[in-house]
Scaffold this motif. Structure first.
Motif, PDB file in Angstrom:
ATOM      1  N   ARG A 109      42.895  44.228  31.166  1.00  0.00           N
ATOM      2  CA  ARG A 109      41.571  43.619  31.148  1.00  0.00           C
ATOM      3  C   ARG A 109      40.615  44.416  30.271  1.00  0.00           C
ATOM      4  O   ARG A 109      39.679  43.859  29.691  1.00  0.00           O
ATOM      5  CB  ARG A 109      41.033  43.523  32.563  1.00  0.00           C
ATOM      6  N   ALA A 110      40.838  45.720  30.217  1.00  0.00           N
ATOM      7  CA  ALA A 110      39.976  46.558  29.382  1.00  0.00           C
ATOM      8  C   ALA A 110      40.479  46.659  27.961  1.00  0.00           C
ATOM      9  O   ALA A 110      39.843  47.303  27.120  1.00  0.00           O
ATOM     10  CB  ALA A 110      39.873  47.963  29.987  1.00  0.00           C
ATOM     11  N   GLY A 111      41.612  46.026  27.648  1.00  0.00           N
ATOM     12  CA  GLY A 111      42.136  46.086  26.288  1.00  0.00           C
ATOM     13  C   GLY A 111      42.647  47.460  25.910  1.00  0.00           C
ATOM     14  O   GLY A 111      42.588  47.847  24.741  1.00  0.00           O
ATOM     15  N   LEU A 112      43.161  48.223  26.885  1.00  0.00           N
ATOM     16  CA  LEU A 112      43.620  49.581  26.641  1.00  0.00           C
ATOM     17  C   LEU A 112      45.126  49.654  26.787  1.00  0.00           C
ATOM     18  O   LEU A 112      45.729  48.951  27.602  1.00  0.00           O
ATOM     19  CB  LEU A 112      42.959  50.554  27.626  1.00  0.00           C
ATOM     20  N   PRO A 113      45.790  50.529  26.031  1.00  0.00           N
ATOM     21  CA  PRO A 113      47.246  50.663  26.150  1.00  0.00           C
ATOM     22  C   PRO A 113      47.618  51.532  27.344  1.00  0.00           C
ATOM     23  O   PRO A 113      46.776  52.208  27.944  1.00  0.00           O
ATOM     24  CB  PRO A 113      47.622  51.337  24.829  1.00  0.00           C
ATOM     25  N   GLU A 114      48.890  51.533  27.667  1.00  0.00           N
ATOM     26  CA  GLU A 114      49.402  52.400  28.725  1.00  0.00           C
ATOM     27  C   GLU A 114      49.286  53.848  28.263  1.00  0.00           C
ATOM     28  O   GLU A 114      49.815  54.230  27.220  1.00  0.00           O
ATOM     29  CB  GLU A 114      50.860  52.051  29.022  1.00  0.00           C
ATOM     30  N   PRO A 115      48.607  54.708  29.005  1.00  0.00           N
ATOM     31  CA  PRO A 115      48.423  56.096  28.548  1.00  0.00           C
ATOM     32  C   PRO A 115      49.684  56.915  28.743  1.00  0.00           C
ATOM     33  O   PRO A 115      50.483  56.673  29.664  1.00  0.00           O
ATOM     34  CB  PRO A 115      47.279  56.604  29.445  1.00  0.00           C
ATOM     35  N   ASP A 116      49.870  57.898  27.858  1.00  0.00           N
ATOM     36  CA  ASP A 116      50.999  58.807  28.009  1.00  0.00           C
ATOM     37  C   ASP A 116      50.783  59.764  29.179  1.00  0.00           C
ATOM     38  O   ASP A 116      51.734  60.134  29.870  1.00  0.00           O
ATOM     39  CB  ASP A 116      51.213  59.599  26.719  1.00  0.00           C
ATOM     40  N   ASP A 117      49.543  60.202  29.346  1.00  0.00           N
ATOM     41  CA  ASP A 117      49.189  61.127  30.426  1.00  0.00           C
ATOM     42  C   ASP A 117      48.140  60.457  31.303  1.00  0.00           C
ATOM     43  O   ASP A 117      46.935  60.658  31.108  1.00  0.00           O
ATOM     44  CB  ASP A 117      48.652  62.440  29.864  1.00  0.00           C
ATOM     45  N   PRO A 118      48.562  59.648  32.258  1.00  0.00           N
ATOM     46  CA  PRO A 118      47.583  58.903  33.057  1.00  0.00           C
ATOM     47  C   PRO A 118      46.726  59.824  33.916  1.00  0.00           C
ATOM     48  O   PRO A 118      47.190  60.831  34.455  1.00  0.00           O
ATOM     49  CB  PRO A 118      48.458  57.978  33.915  1.00  0.00           C
ATOM     50  N   LEU A 119      45.481  59.470  34.014  1.00  0.00           N
ATOM     51  CA  LEU A 119      44.515  60.178  34.842  1.00  0.00           C
ATOM     52  C   LEU A 119      44.066  59.226  35.942  1.00  0.00           C
ATOM     53  O   LEU A 119      43.383  58.233  35.657  1.00  0.00           O
ATOM     54  CB  LEU A 119      43.318  60.640  34.006  1.00  0.00           C
ATOM     55  N   PHE A 120      44.438  59.505  37.182  1.00  0.00           N
ATOM     56  CA  PHE A 120      44.096  58.640  38.307  1.00  0.00           C
ATOM     57  C   PHE A 120      42.908  59.226  39.056  1.00  0.00           C
ATOM     58  O   PHE A 120      42.921  60.403  39.444  1.00  0.00           O
ATOM     59  CB  PHE A 120      45.289  58.491  39.266  1.00  0.00           C
ATOM     60  N   LEU A 121      41.894  58.410  39.244  1.00  0.00           N
ATOM     61  CA  LEU A 121      40.767  58.754  40.106  1.00  0.00           C
ATOM     62  C   LEU A 121      40.864  57.837  41.323  1.00  0.00           C
ATOM     63  O   LEU A 121      40.667  56.626  41.222  1.00  0.00           O
ATOM     64  CB  LEU A 121      39.430  58.555  39.380  1.00  0.00           C
ATOM     65  N   VAL A 122      41.164  58.436  42.478  1.00  0.00           N
ATOM     66  CA  VAL A 122      41.404  57.673  43.699  1.00  0.00           C
ATOM     67  C   VAL A 122      40.215  57.877  44.628  1.00  0.00           C
ATOM     68  O   VAL A 122      39.815  59.014  44.902  1.00  0.00           O
ATOM     69  CB  VAL A 122      42.707  58.114  44.387  1.00  0.00           C
ATOM     70  N   ILE A 123      39.630  56.772  45.101  1.00  0.00           N
ATOM     71  CA  ILE A 123      38.539  56.828  46.071  1.00  0.00           C
ATOM     72  C   ILE A 123      39.136  56.552  47.445  1.00  0.00           C
ATOM     73  O   ILE A 123      39.812  55.534  47.657  1.00  0.00           O
ATOM     74  CB  ILE A 123      37.439  55.814  45.734  1.00  0.00           C
ATOM     75  N   ASP A 124      38.888  57.467  48.387  1.00  0.00           N
ATOM     76  CA  ASP A 124      39.468  57.341  49.712  1.00  0.00           C
ATOM     77  C   ASP A 124      38.549  58.025  50.719  1.00  0.00           C
ATOM     78  O   ASP A 124      37.509  58.594  50.351  1.00  0.00           O
ATOM     79  CB  ASP A 124      40.870  57.971  49.735  1.00  0.00           C
ATOM     80  N   THR A 125      38.926  57.964  51.981  1.00  0.00           N
ATOM     81  CA  THR A 125      38.216  58.660  53.047  1.00  0.00           C
ATOM     82  C   THR A 125      39.099  59.787  53.558  1.00  0.00           C
ATOM     83  O   THR A 125      40.321  59.792  53.318  1.00  0.00           O
ATOM     84  CB  THR A 125      37.898  57.696  54.194  1.00  0.00           C
ATOM     85  N   PRO A 126      38.535  60.759  54.246  1.00  0.00           N
ATOM     86  CA  PRO A 126      39.399  61.822  54.794  1.00  0.00           C
ATOM     87  C   PRO A 126      40.506  61.278  55.672  1.00  0.00           C
ATOM     88  O   PRO A 126      41.654  61.764  55.604  1.00  0.00           O
ATOM     89  CB  PRO A 126      38.405  62.687  55.571  1.00  0.00           C
ATOM     90  N   ALA A 127      40.202  60.284  56.498  1.00  0.00           N
ATOM     91  CA  ALA A 127      41.251  59.718  57.345  1.00  0.00           C
ATOM     92  C   ALA A 127      42.306  59.000  56.524  1.00  0.00           C
ATOM     93  O   ALA A 127      43.472  58.911  56.925  1.00  0.00           O
ATOM     94  CB  ALA A 127      40.639  58.760  58.357  1.00  0.00           C
ATOM     95  N   GLY A 128      41.910  58.475  55.370  1.00  0.00           N
ATOM     96  CA  GLY A 128      42.863  57.751  54.537  1.00  0.00           C
ATOM     97  C   GLY A 128      43.921  58.636  53.922  1.00  0.00           C
ATOM     98  O   GLY A 128      44.943  58.136  53.444  1.00  0.00           O
ATOM     99  N   LEU A 129      43.705  59.945  53.892  1.00  0.00           N
ATOM    100  CA  LEU A 129      44.713  60.834  53.330  1.00  0.00           C
ATOM    101  C   LEU A 129      46.038  60.700  54.059  1.00  0.00           C
ATOM    102  O   LEU A 129      47.115  60.724  53.452  1.00  0.00           O
ATOM    103  CB  LEU A 129      44.221  62.284  53.376  1.00  0.00           C
ATOM    104  N   THR A 130      45.966  60.571  55.373  1.00  0.00           N
ATOM    105  CA  THR A 130      47.206  60.410  56.139  1.00  0.00           C
ATOM    106  C   THR A 130      47.608  58.947  56.277  1.00  0.00           C
ATOM    107  O   THR A 130      48.793  58.636  56.379  1.00  0.00           O
ATOM    108  CB  THR A 130      47.025  61.035  57.535  1.00  0.00           C
TER     109      THR A 130
END
Length: 873
Positions: A38-59
């Motif tokens: 959707r953003a018109g971007l290619p698959e990155p070689d070194d992906p950078l993931f920013l994950v939004i979660d809650t402390p309880a969601g870790l488990t």
């Protein structure tokens, strides 16, 4: 400077909603692919993931984290988990008593290298009794996520967390956002598109003159236009057929002109052979000119086979006629380079696409060889019929010459000074003029009405003779004086007769025939030289003309697409027809949300799981661009569906106290810089096209591919403007361009950035994004915190200049980012020892029926962190 594309793309996932759908590697990869697509971007070689979660969601989301850490990629996979809110069990009951959070439980899979946790317990960081913190602060989260999505900041934060114990910290921030209001950016972008596209207008006369001369063209285009190979060298081979025929015609004309000079003399009046000789030489000149005209016609008409001969065949045919076509070896090798240099020169001057297209169309017309059929039509201008249609001076009455009548009268007077029987001698002078008139009429047969030219002098001479007789009877001159007068009168009569004859010949039509024949011979030779010149480098010039027209067509198509996008969306025509690439104006990106910031976080396509909409703080709230009605945050923030008419009237509503916003109204160079970015995009997109030109493959396919590349880069330009603002140059910006600063682009003061980034690193400089109960879990050692200072690379010179001016000591290790919107301070404060508890995945598995947060002694037992080696890391 490094761009976002160089550093990688930050892929954002929100596991607070829709995490259940990401339970397989295929589902995760499909979600990432949709977001990047959707953003018109290619698959990155070194992906950078920013994950939004809650402390309880870790488990709760261990399966998802296992899939993320095992994500298949060419390079390293990095994961930054942004935890929002306090851990479960913080609040004990309605009496607001709480037990301190002594443990942040995380699965062991998140302890891998390249993985870190950033725990923001209170995004608003409310500190007064009047402030009632919400369970979530979507507007503040949107800004924080936006900042962490800048690849430079992401990597710097990840490295800073990696240097801390357990790679976990709580953030403290102080941010400054400098950007344009939505309507200002909208207007500037559309104005830049209009300027980039341009209009089809006529070129100024001075530009036309320069274009026709080819002075503005690089080599070898200048040589192809000027035709140096045929103009600076002789087109006729010495001693060849053409040269011999031309020499015969010129010689025949020389003979005719010599005979005409003899006819104009007095013997030409006396002897009829002079006219006969002249007419014979004139006929010979006509015949020689006809032979040369036939040779020129043969050269122009070609082989007559009906098919276009090759350059070698044409050169051989012309060589047989004694003509020489200079070699064009090496001329075609640099055509693509010349066209690219010409386009770069014109676009570098700031000309619009349509103006550049006009010049390329003009170049095609100037360099294209003139077809032989067009030159054959010029041949008729030098035919015998065309010469006969020319107006001639000799068709009217013959002139009497300047001063002929007074001279004839004087001659008659001098010859008539006789008395008595000798008075008959007075008729001698009039007889001379009579003889001249009769001889002249005989020599100029067919020259109109030649008898008229002798009446005046004869009458004047007769009148003068009668006057002389009267004078002689009156003064009675001696005989010797009368004899001298007669001799003088005869001399004047002969000279006057000679002048009369020359005037009669000059008024004769045949006299001008030699001049016309000389002009015709020169015209035929010039036409032959043009034909030879047009055959020089004919294949290279055709190739250059075709390539120039294809470039012009591609530029006009690109200009049409840019102009269509500049039209406001309600006024745009509906695009229908065959399927194809979606045009740039299919969606109004200026008033819509970034793909990477809105529904890209949702796994299903129906949008029900939008990570942001699940946390709207008012009914009807939705993602919006900064500056939309009721917007509290930056891109990726929420906005009320109904707001004030002025989108920036209340832009501080809901803004967290750790964020300062400065909105400019646009600087004087804003539109020019954006138009320059679009020009750079066009140049980069056209780069592969020049190779097609050099290979002779600049056809419709190459044009279509180049046009698609231009559209893609225009999309990249608008995405870059959306994500990184105006200050940061797009990834395709030319290195030699000097970009204006914030004052000339945004209309903002760079001093605020310098003051913020140069602030002393103490606790008062930032706002800690932690709840009161979370604050007890932070390290008390100020030296343990990691400080990150960052500002846009685009304002680096201005900021450093401000530091030098104010005497501020430049802080060390300032991060200059690819984004041009945010600047500020980030403090990463580690947690106290023993707060972070890492457990194996089998402990947290739902199949085990164990939840580490549900244990009664989770916070009170002294050995809560002293498990056996087989149970924890």
């Amino acid at each position: 400077m490094k761009t976002s594309e160089d550093l990688g793309t930050v892929i954002r996932l929100d596991l607070r909603s829709g995490a259940a759908e990401l339970d397989t590697a295929k589902a995760l990869r499909a979600s990432v692919a949709r977001q990047l697509g959707r953003a018109g971007l290619p698959e990155p070689d070194d992906p950078l993931f920013l994950v939004i979660d809650t402390p309880a969601g870790l488990t709760d989301h261990q399966r998802q984290y296992e899939l993320l850490t095992a994500y298949r990629a060419v390079g390293e996979v990095r994961i930054l988990v942004l935890l929002v809110g306090s851990a479960p069990g913080s609040y004990a009951g309605e009496d607001e008593a709480f037990q301190p959070d002594r443990r942040l439980v995380r699965p062991a899979v998140l302890r891998a290298s390249g993985t870190a946790l950033l725990w923001a317990g209170d995004l608003r960081s409310a500190r007064t009794a009047l402030e009632q913190p919400e369970p979530d602060a979507p507007e503040a989260l949107a800004v924080l996520v936006d900042v962490l999505s800048v690849p430079d900041v992401y990597l710097k934060v990840l490295d800073g967390l990696g240097a801390l114990p357990d790679a976990v910290a709580a953030p403290g921030v102080r941010l400054l956002e400098q950007d344009l209001p939505l309507e200002v950016r909208d207007r500037a972008w559309r104005d830049a598109l209009v300027r980039f596209a341009g209009e089809d207008t006529e070129l100024a006369p001075d530009l036309l003159a320069t274009a026709s001369s080819g002075a503005d063209l690089p080599e070898p285009l200048r040589s192809l236009v000027a035709g140096r190979g045929g103009r600076d060298q002789r087109h006729r081979e010495p001693g060849g057929v053409a040269d011999s025929t031309y020499a015969a015609g010129a010689q025949a004309l020389d003979y005719a002109e010599d005979a005409l000079a003899g006819l104009r003399s007095l013997p030409g009046l006396l002897w009829a052979s002079r006219r006969q000789a002249f007419e014979a030489d004139l006929d010979q000149a006509h015949q020689a000119l006809g032979e040369y005209r036939d040779l020129v016609g043969t050269a122009l008409r070609g082989g007559g086979s009906g098919t276009a001969p090759s350059a070698a065949e044409t050169a051989a045919r012309l060589g047989a006629l004694g003509l020489r076509v200079p070699s064009a070896e090496g001329m075609g090798e640099r055509i693509g380079e010349g066209l690219r240099e010409f386009a770069g020169k014109l676009l570098g001057q700031g000309l619009a696409l349509r103006s550049v297209a006009q010049r390329f169309t003009g170049l095609a017309g100037r360099v294209e060889p003139v077809p032989g059929s067009a030159l054959v039509r010029k041949l008729a201008d030098h035919s015998t019929e065309a010469l006969s249609r020319r107006p001639v001076v000799g068709n009217g009455p013959v002139a009497t010459g300047h001063g002929a009548l007074p001279a004839a009268a004087v001659a008659g007077l001098l010859g008539g000074l006789w008395r008595g029987p000798l008075a008959a001698l007075a008729i001698a002078v009039p007889l001379v003029f009579l003889a001249v008139a009769l001889l002249g009429a005989s020599r100029l047969r067919g020259a109109g009405r030649p008898g008229r030219w002798g009446w005046g002098p004869r009458a004047a001479a007769l009148g003068g003779a009668a006057a002389g007789v009267v004078v002689a009877y009156a003064v009675e001159p001696p005989l010797w004086l009368s004899a001298l007068g007669l001799l003088a009168g005869l001399g004047v009569a002969v000279e006057t007769a000679r002048r009369l004859w020359r005037a009669a010949i000059d008024s004769w039509a045949a006299f001008h025939a030699t001049t016309a024949l000389r002009e015709a011979l020169a015209g035929l030779d010039a036409l032959l030289a043009e034909a030879v010149r047009e055959h020089w480098a004919v294949e290279e010039r055709l190739h250059c003309a075709d390539a120039a027209r294809s470039v012009a067509g591609m530029l006009r198509a690109t200009a049409a697409a840019a102009a269509a996008e500049a039209v406001p969306e309600p006024e745009r025509p509906t695009v229908t027809g065959a399927p194809g690439p979606e045009p740039l104006d299919a969606d109004d990106w200026l008033t819509s949300t970034s793909v990477l910031e809105t529904d890209a976080f949702a796994v299903p396509d129906d949008g029900d799981s939008d990570w942001a909409s699940a946390y709207a703080w008012q009914d009807g709230a939705s993602w919006s661009e900064p500056g939309e009605p009721g917007q509290p945050g930056a891109r990726g923030g929420f906005a009320e569906s109904a707001g004030p008419a002025d989108p920036w009237a209340d832009r501080t509503a809901g803004v967290p106290r750790w964020l300062d916003r400065e909105s400019g109204e646009g600087g004087p160079e804003l539109v020019a810089v954006l138009a320059g970015d679009l020009t750079d995009a066009a140049m980069v997109a056209m780069e592969p096209y020049w190779g097609a030109v050099e290979r002779g493959q600049a056809g419709a396919l190459a044009v279509r591919r180049t046009e698609e590349r231009v559209r893609d880069l225009l999309s990249t330009a608008r995405r870059h403007l959306q994500h990184n603002g105006v200050l940061a140059p797009p990834p395709f910006a030319a290195d030699h361009r000097t970009r204006a600063g914030s004052a000339n682009l945004l209309g903002t003061d760079p001093r605020r950035v310098a003051d913020l980034v140069g602030t002393e690193a103490d606790r008062q400089a930032v706002v800690q994004l932690s709840s009161p109960e979370q604050g007890t879990l932070l390290s008390r050692d100020p030296a343990a915190a990691v400080w990150i200072r960052f500002a846009p690379e685009a304002v680096r010179d201005e900021v450093e200049k401000t530091w030098r001016t104010t005497g501020c000591v430049p802080p060390e290790q300032t991060l200059w980012t690819s984004s041009g919107r945010y600047a500020g301070l980030v403090r990463l404060t580690p947690l106290r020892m023993g707060v972070v508890d890492t457990v194996r995945s089998r402990q947290n598995s739902p199949a085990d029926g164990f939840d580490p947060y549900d244990r009664e002694d989770a916070y009170d037992r002294a050995d809560a962190h002293d498990r056996e080696d087989g149970d924890s890391w």
